[in-house]
Each structure stands twice: as structure tokens, then as C-alpha cells.
Scaffold this motif. Structure first.
Motif, PDB file in Angstrom:
ATOM      1  N   MET A   1     -13.644  14.211   2.292  1.00  0.00           N
ATOM      2  CA  MET A   1     -12.276  13.728   2.676  1.00  0.00           C
ATOM      3  C   MET A   1     -12.677  12.682   3.536  1.00  0.00           C
ATOM      4  N   VAL A   2     -12.031  11.614   3.313  1.00  0.00           N
ATOM      5  CA  VAL A   2     -12.402  10.164   4.282  1.00  0.00           C
ATOM      6  C   VAL A   2     -11.331  10.398   5.364  1.00  0.00           C
ATOM      7  N   TYR A   3     -10.201  10.724   4.783  1.00  0.00           N
ATOM      8  CA  TYR A   3      -8.934  10.647   6.013  1.00  0.00           C
ATOM      9  C   TYR A   3      -7.783  11.453   5.289  1.00  0.00           C
ATOM     10  N   THR A   4      -7.229  12.113   6.145  1.00  0.00           N
ATOM     11  CA  THR A   4      -6.037  12.857   5.996  1.00  0.00           C
ATOM     12  C   THR A   4      -5.004  12.652   7.001  1.00  0.00           C
ATOM     13  N   SER A   5      -3.664  12.140   6.812  1.00  0.00           N
ATOM     14  CA  SER A   5      -2.769  11.698   7.487  1.00  0.00           C
ATOM     15  C   SER A   5      -2.154  12.782   8.139  1.00  0.00           C
ATOM     16  N   PRO A   6      -1.988  12.782   9.625  1.00  0.00           N
ATOM     17  CA  PRO A   6      -1.157  14.023  10.424  1.00  0.00           C
ATOM     18  C   PRO A   6       0.094  14.210  10.064  1.00  0.00           C
ATOM     19  N   ASP A   7       0.569  13.060   9.529  1.00  0.00           N
ATOM     20  CA  ASP A   7       2.014  12.920   9.182  1.00  0.00           C
ATOM     21  C   ASP A   7       2.309  12.679   7.564  1.00  0.00           C
ATOM     22  N   THR A   8       2.290  13.971   6.998  1.00  0.00           N
ATOM     23  CA  THR A   8       2.408  14.112   5.605  1.00  0.00           C
ATOM     24  C   THR A   8       1.436  13.265   4.751  1.00  0.00           C
ATOM     25  N   THR A   9       1.563  12.076   4.406  1.00  0.00           N
ATOM     26  CA  THR A   9       0.794  11.364   3.578  1.00  0.00           C
ATOM     27  C   THR A   9       0.265  10.149   4.058  1.00  0.00           C
ATOM     28  N   VAL A  10      -0.781   9.612   3.078  1.00  0.00           N
ATOM     29  CA  VAL A  10      -1.069   7.970   3.280  1.00  0.00           C
ATOM     30  C   VAL A  10      -0.223   7.312   2.381  1.00  0.00           C
ATOM     31  N   CYS A  11       0.123   6.256   2.319  1.00  0.00           N
ATOM     32  CA  CYS A  11       0.966   5.559   1.561  1.00  0.00           C
ATOM     33  C   CYS A  11       0.669   5.677   0.072  1.00  0.00           C
TER      34      CYS A  11
ATOM     35  N   GLN B   1       4.730   7.957  11.201  1.00  0.00           N
ATOM     36  CA  GLN B   1       6.130   8.004  11.905  1.00  0.00           C
ATOM     37  C   GLN B   1       6.954   6.818  11.037  1.00  0.00           C
ATOM     38  N   GLY B   2       6.930   6.710   9.919  1.00  0.00           N
ATOM     39  CA  GLY B   2       7.527   5.812   8.960  1.00  0.00           C
ATOM     40  C   GLY B   2       6.787   4.415   9.139  1.00  0.00           C
ATOM     41  N   ASN B   3       5.705   4.180   9.568  1.00  0.00           N
ATOM     42  CA  ASN B   3       5.059   2.774   9.603  1.00  0.00           C
ATOM     43  C   ASN B   3       4.025   2.807   8.387  1.00  0.00           C
ATOM     44  N   ARG B   4       4.129   1.740   7.886  1.00  0.00           N
ATOM     45  CA  ARG B   4       3.195   1.577   6.666  1.00  0.00           C
ATOM     46  C   ARG B   4       2.334   0.451   6.751  1.00  0.00           C
ATOM     47  N   ASP B   5       1.275   0.909   7.794  1.00  0.00           N
ATOM     48  CA  ASP B   5       0.380  -0.086   8.446  1.00  0.00           C
ATOM     49  C   ASP B   5      -1.296   0.111   7.772  1.00  0.00           C
ATOM     50  N   LEU B   6      -1.861  -0.689   8.048  1.00  0.00           N
ATOM     51  CA  LEU B   6      -3.286  -0.737   7.411  1.00  0.00           C
ATOM     52  C   LEU B   6      -4.187  -0.241   8.612  1.00  0.00           C
ATOM     53  N   TYR B   7      -5.009   0.648   8.096  1.00  0.00           N
ATOM     54  CA  TYR B   7      -6.240   1.451   8.980  1.00  0.00           C
ATOM     55  C   TYR B   7      -7.650   0.984   8.061  1.00  0.00           C
ATOM     56  N   ILE B   8      -8.556   1.267   9.130  1.00  0.00           N
ATOM     57  CA  ILE B   8      -9.988   0.892   8.567  1.00  0.00           C
ATOM     58  C   ILE B   8     -10.796   2.292   9.105  1.00  0.00           C
ATOM     59  N   THR B   9     -11.768   2.631   8.322  1.00  0.00           N
ATOM     60  CA  THR B   9     -12.603   3.661   8.824  1.00  0.00           C
ATOM     61  C   THR B   9     -14.067   3.227   8.299  1.00  0.00           C
ATOM     62  N   GLU B  10     -15.077   3.963   8.961  1.00  0.00           N
ATOM     63  CA  GLU B  10     -16.360   3.609   8.536  1.00  0.00           C
ATOM     64  C   GLU B  10     -17.308   4.449   8.478  1.00  0.00           C
ATOM     65  N   SER B  11     -18.617   4.531   7.699  1.00  0.00           N
ATOM     66  CA  SER B  11     -19.517   5.634   7.818  1.00  0.00           C
ATOM     67  C   SER B  11     -21.028   4.839   7.852  1.00  0.00           C
ATOM     68  N   GLY B  12     -21.772   5.659   8.728  1.00  0.00           N
ATOM     69  CA  GLY B  12     -23.010   4.928   9.029  1.00  0.00           C
ATOM     70  C   GLY B  12     -24.248   5.568   8.222  1.00  0.00           C
ATOM     71  N   ASP B  13     -23.579   6.729   7.526  1.00  0.00           N
ATOM     72  CA  ASP B  13     -24.799   7.616   6.784  1.00  0.00           C
ATOM     73  C   ASP B  13     -24.569   7.798   5.427  1.00  0.00           C
TER      74      ASP B  13
ATOM     75  N   ASN C   1       3.837  -3.424  13.723  1.00  0.00           N
ATOM     76  CA  ASN C   1       4.022  -2.333  12.632  1.00  0.00           C
ATOM     77  C   ASN C   1       5.105  -2.874  11.460  1.00  0.00           C
ATOM     78  N   TRP C   2       4.901  -1.942  10.552  1.00  0.00           N
ATOM     79  CA  TRP C   2       5.771  -2.215   9.500  1.00  0.00           C
ATOM     80  C   TRP C   2       6.666  -0.801   9.039  1.00  0.00           C
ATOM     81  N   LYS C   3       7.838  -0.688   9.640  1.00  0.00           N
ATOM     82  CA  LYS C   3       8.680   0.644   9.370  1.00  0.00           C
ATOM     83  C   LYS C   3       9.226   0.343   7.903  1.00  0.00           C
ATOM     84  N   LEU C   4       9.154   1.075   7.052  1.00  0.00           N
ATOM     85  CA  LEU C   4       9.633   0.953   5.556  1.00  0.00           C
ATOM     86  C   LEU C   4       9.552   2.384   4.967  1.00  0.00           C
ATOM     87  N   ASN C   5      11.014   2.462   4.415  1.00  0.00           N
ATOM     88  CA  ASN C   5      11.142   3.621   3.895  1.00  0.00           C
ATOM     89  C   ASN C   5      10.972   3.316   2.299  1.00  0.00           C
TER      90      ASN C   5
END
Length: 351
Positions: free
Chosen positions: A178-188, A211-223, A238-242
């Protein structure tokens, strides 16, 4: 300080961009198909994959993208995705070429080709059956490491970012993590993630939903993808989008390890170096980027045409269509492939 200097240079280039556009006339059609993706190997050959109905197709170029081989069949896969950012992905390791493709069943299939041999099918990338129903995935490779990321429904039927590594050119894949799980239901739910591999460093960009915002995120791994950092938001706005914008953006990492991104918010296209403010560079959708000789090149779709912005800021219209993909072919040229009316187009642009 290096980030600041680089971003100031980016601002200068973008702000000097003239609204006058140059139209090129030397694009050509490679084949009938959709959703092209390209990569370059250590010998500078270009490799292309795309979908055509239920067929996964392949072609290559040994002259920096000026011409391509006659397309050949990798595999027939019932219900393979090849539309709306969903299509086969391709990457090169030191030992061969890797292709991943997702079907409507929700499984991610793997194919590999080593040293001129025929295409072979490897093990499925996903280790839990039928969990990639959205068909949105990305693939990157460097050295012996290949890494795939995708939207995954396992556990609670909500989309998360999952990943897997292959160290044998796509024959087998690691236990999924698992790379990322949103604390707010789901990723886009319908935006394609991006991944870049640099040795053991893996960079993943995705569109979140918080919170209704469809914004870009980044994560990285060094291993090598065993663990990932906390995901960090790109840009200040932010981009609030339903709804889903169906626009995942583009990611590139320079030789110094600086992360460069391009993405859409509402109708605007923005670029940002990680941890720096964003800069507006145009209007459109379906944006992507690559780095050529330490300079950023961008592409997106504007008013139904594919445009490229050169490092000096000049905007070039290369033809009608969508889904552009960029790949540097040398220090002075970049190859763009895209689709238009179910044909794969290509053009080599001098920078």
C-alpha cells in the motif's frame, strides 16, 4: 537554494512565453490505435506500446523517433483498457522491456521481452484478484528495477494507491504494498497516477480527494518501494470539485533528484518543483512533461490540439488530438506521440 534558483528560472521561461504559436507540418501516423505510451532504453532505442481493440501492440524506433517499425502483436487480451488515460504501459530495464496492461476484469497483466526474444507473459502484477477495476496504472523502470502503481479496491472497495516491484524485467512481481490510503474515503477515482524510478528511489504522484478537494500529491521511497514517505500536496491552491477531472498530470526527476511536476487545476495548467509554489503556464488539459538536457518541456491539449512548450517558452501546435506523451531522444530533440481519431501520431520537435 538550488530549488529556488531552478524555480526562478522556470518562472522566467514561462513568463516569457509568447502567445504566438508555431504550427508544425511534419507529424506522421504510426498505426491505428489508442492510448500510446513510450520509453527509451539504454541504447537510445524508442519503444512504443498502444491498444487496438483487444490487442496490445508494439513498435520501435532506432533513429530517434523519425521512423518506427511495423507494429507487432504483444498479446490479445479480452477487454483490455485503451481509452480515457487507461492503456498499456511500457518501461525498459537493463535486461529487457516490460509492458503492463489492465483489463475490465480488474487484473493487471505483465509481458516481457529480452534480447530480441519473443514477447512472453509474466505473472500478474496484482496479488489479489480483480482489484484494479478502474484500470488506471503507471509503470517506471531504472537499472534492474521496475515499479508499477495503480488504483486498488482491495479491503474496503475504495480506491487506494498500491504498488509492486519487479527485478527480473516483468517475469515476476513482489508482494503488493500500500503506497497511500486516503483518510477521507478514497483517492480520486479516475485520474491516472504517475511513477518515476531512479535506482532505488521511487516517486509516485496521484490526485487525492480530501474534503472535496481534488489536488495532486506526491510520495517517495528510498528503499525500492518497500516503504513510502507521507504524501505531500503540490501547490498552494485547491480544486474543490464534486466529480472527477480525469487528469493525472506528469512527473519527472532531474539528475540532481529534484522532482518536477505538471498538472491541471480547473482549466489552468501548473508546474511546480516539489515543496515550491506552483506556477501557471497555460490553459488546457491532459498535461505531461519530460526533461531534456536539464530543461523542462511540457505538452497538453488546448482547444482540441496538442501543444508543446519548449524550454525557451515557445508554444508549438503539433496537431489535433489528445493523450500526448513526451520522451527526450537527445539533447536537442523531443519525441511526442499522441492519438487522434483512433490513430497514433508522432512528431520529433527540435528544441
Amino acid at each position: 537554494m538550488k530549488n529556488t534558483i531552478a524555480f526562478v528560472l522556470c518562472i522566467y521561461i514561462v513568463s516569457s512565453c509568447s502567445e504566438k504559436k508555431t504550427q508544425i507540418k511534419d507529424d506522421f501516423i504510426i498505426a491505428h490505435g489508442q492510448m500510446p505510451n513510450i520509453t527509451r532504453d539504454k541504447d537510445n532505442a524508442i519503444h512504443l506500446v498502444y491498444g487496438n481493440g483487444d490487442s496490445i501492440m508494439y513498435a520501435s524506433s532506432t533513429d530517434n523517433g523519425s521512423t518506427f517499425s511495423r507494429p507487432s502483436l504483444i498479446s490479445n487480451l479480452a477487454g483490455v483498457y485503451s481509452f480515457a488515460m487507461r492503456g498499456p504501459q511500457i518501461a525498459c530495464t537493463d535486461t529487457g522491456i516490460v509492458v503492463t496492461a489492465c483489463s475490465k476484469s480488474g487484473n493487471i497483466y505483465s509481458f516481457f521481452k529480452n534480447n530480441g526474444a519473443n514477447w512472453m507473459q509474466g505473472k500478474n502484477v496484482n496479488d489479489v484478484d480483480t482489484i484494479a477495476k478502474e484500470g488506471l496504472m503507471a509503470l517506471g523502470a531504472d537499472g534492474v528495477n521496475a515499479f508499477a502503481v495503480w488504483l486498488d479496491l482491495r479491503g474496503n472497495h475504495r480506491n487506494k494507491i498500491y504498488g509492486a516491484q519487479s527485478t527480473d524485467a516483468g517475469k515476476t512481481w513482489s508482494k503488493n504494498i500500500m503506497v497511500y490510503t486516503s483518510p477521507d474515503t478514497t483517492v480520486c477515482e479516475c485520474c491516472k497516477p504517475s511513477v518515476v524510478v531512479k535506482g532505488d528511489h521511487i516517486y509516485v504522484m496521484f490526485r487525492n480527494q480530501l474534503q472535496g478537494n481534488r489536488d495532486l500529491y506526491i510520495t517517495e521511497s528510498g528503499d525500492g518501494g518497500n516503504t513510502f514517505s507521507d504524501a505531500k500536496k503540490l501547490g498552494n491552491g485547491n480544486w474543490k470539485l464534486n466529480g472527477c477531472p480525469m487528469d493525472g498530470g506528469g512527473l519527472a526527476v532531474d539528475d540532481k533528484g529534484e522532482v518536477h511536476t505538471v498538472w491541471r487545476r480547473e482549466s489552468k495548467i501548473y508546474t511546480a518543483i516539489q515543496a515550491m509554489p506552483e506556477m501557471e503556464i497555460g490553459e488546457g488539459k491532459g498535461c505531461t512533461m519530460d526533461i531534456v538536457n536539464n530543461k523542462n518541456v511540457y505538452a497538453w491539449v488546448e482547444n482540441g490540439s496538442v501543444v508543446i512548450v519548449k524550454p525557451q517558452g515557445q508554444k508549438v501546435v503539433i496537431g489535433k488530438g489528445s493523450q500526448p506523451v513526451l520522451k527526450a531522444v537527445d539533447d536537442e530533440h523531443i519525441l511526442c506521440v499522441w492519438e487522434n481519431e483512433k490513430h497514433i501520431h508522432a512528431a520529433v520537435i527540435k528544441l
